[in-house]
Design a protein around this motif. Structure first.
Motif, PDB file in Angstrom:
ATOM      1  N   UNK A   1       0.883  -1.295  -0.114  1.00  0.00           N
ATOM      2  CA  UNK A   1      -0.070  -0.175  -0.056  1.00  0.00           C
ATOM      3  C   UNK A   1       0.894   1.217  -0.109  1.00  0.00           C
ATOM      4  N   UNK A   2       0.491   2.109  -0.849  1.00  0.00           N
ATOM      5  CA  UNK A   2       1.245   3.415  -0.963  1.00  0.00           C
ATOM      6  C   UNK A   2       2.498   3.409  -2.173  1.00  0.00           C
ATOM      7  N   UNK A   3       2.414   2.242  -2.709  1.00  0.00           N
ATOM      8  CA  UNK A   3       3.663   2.393  -3.664  1.00  0.00           C
ATOM      9  C   UNK A   3       3.164   2.682  -5.003  1.00  0.00           C
TER      10      UNK A   3
ATOM     11  N   UNK B   1       7.368   5.108  -2.717  1.00  0.00           N
ATOM     12  CA  UNK B   1       6.529   4.644  -1.745  1.00  0.00           C
ATOM     13  C   UNK B   1       6.124   5.938  -0.816  1.00  0.00           C
ATOM     14  N   UNK B   2       4.623   6.186  -0.805  1.00  0.00           N
ATOM     15  CA  UNK B   2       4.382   7.245   0.083  1.00  0.00           C
ATOM     16  C   UNK B   2       4.068   7.013   1.477  1.00  0.00           C
TER      17      UNK B   2
ATOM     18  N   UNK C   1       0.400  11.156   3.604  1.00  0.00           N
ATOM     19  CA  UNK C   1       0.321  11.582   2.379  1.00  0.00           C
ATOM     20  C   UNK C   1      -0.400  10.716   1.265  1.00  0.00           C
ATOM     21  N   UNK C   2      -0.530   9.355   1.488  1.00  0.00           N
ATOM     22  CA  UNK C   2      -1.068   8.578   0.668  1.00  0.00           C
ATOM     23  C   UNK C   2      -2.497   8.503   0.835  1.00  0.00           C
TER      24      UNK C   2
ATOM     25  N   UNK D   1      -7.727  11.743  -4.011  1.00  0.00           N
ATOM     26  CA  UNK D   1      -7.680  12.232  -5.369  1.00  0.00           C
ATOM     27  C   UNK D   1      -7.902  11.238  -6.360  1.00  0.00           C
ATOM     28  N   UNK D   2      -7.352   9.885  -6.243  1.00  0.00           N
ATOM     29  CA  UNK D   2      -7.688   8.945  -7.049  1.00  0.00           C
ATOM     30  C   UNK D   2      -9.083   8.535  -7.062  1.00  0.00           C
ATOM     31  N   UNK D   3      -9.709   8.531  -6.089  1.00  0.00           N
ATOM     32  CA  UNK D   3     -11.187   8.242  -5.990  1.00  0.00           C
ATOM     33  C   UNK D   3     -11.876   9.284  -6.831  1.00  0.00           C
TER      34      UNK D   3
END
Length: 136
Positions: A65-67, A113-114, A118-119, A125-127
């Motif tokens: 997760x976060x990559x 990786x975040x 931050x992620x 934003x992705x949603x």
């Protein structure tokens, strides 16, 4: 990368036809991953859950997760594992000359990786991006 007793073909995915202009946004779940392949468009992928590995041009990177990573048309790549992913595919016409020069000079064949804080903003934003894309 290749299971014993089997040879995995390299899949060629040229001439992608985007369903909506020059970009495509997909939220997907992968189990087991993909075969080694390349394509004629760019792809940004962001892992939102699960774990696995990303192979690009002979290098191996862990995914959690976060990559996130960027794939260019000159990259041979595959992913393996089980994870949830956002895939943003786009063609070169959407990239400015300045950004293209930066991509070429930086050789983006790596995973970033975040941190979780931050992620969470990126995931939000992705949603929103995915929601807008689904509305056509």
């Amino acid at each position: 990368m290749v299971k014993k007793g089997k040879s995995a073909p390299i899949l060629v995915r040229p001439d992608h036809e985007f369903s909506q202009g020059n970009v495509e946004v997909r939220q997907r779940h992968f189990k087991d991953g993909t075969n080694l392949h390349w394509h004629d468009y760019y792809e940004m992928e962001i892992i939102t859950g699960g774990s696995g590995f990303y192979y690009i041009n002979g290098a191996k990177f862990p995914l959690t997760r976060g990559s996130a990573y960027l794939v260019t048309p000159v990259d041979f790549h595959l992913i393996e594992g089980e994870f949830d992913i956002y895939n943003i595919a786009f063609n070169e016409s959407l990239i400015s000359e300045a950004v293209m020069n930066m991509i070429i000079s930086l050789n983006p064949a790596a995973v970033v990786s975040f941190e979780e804080e931050e992620f969470l903003l990126i995931e939000s934003a992705l949603g929103a991006l995915n929601s807008e894309y689904q509305k056509n």
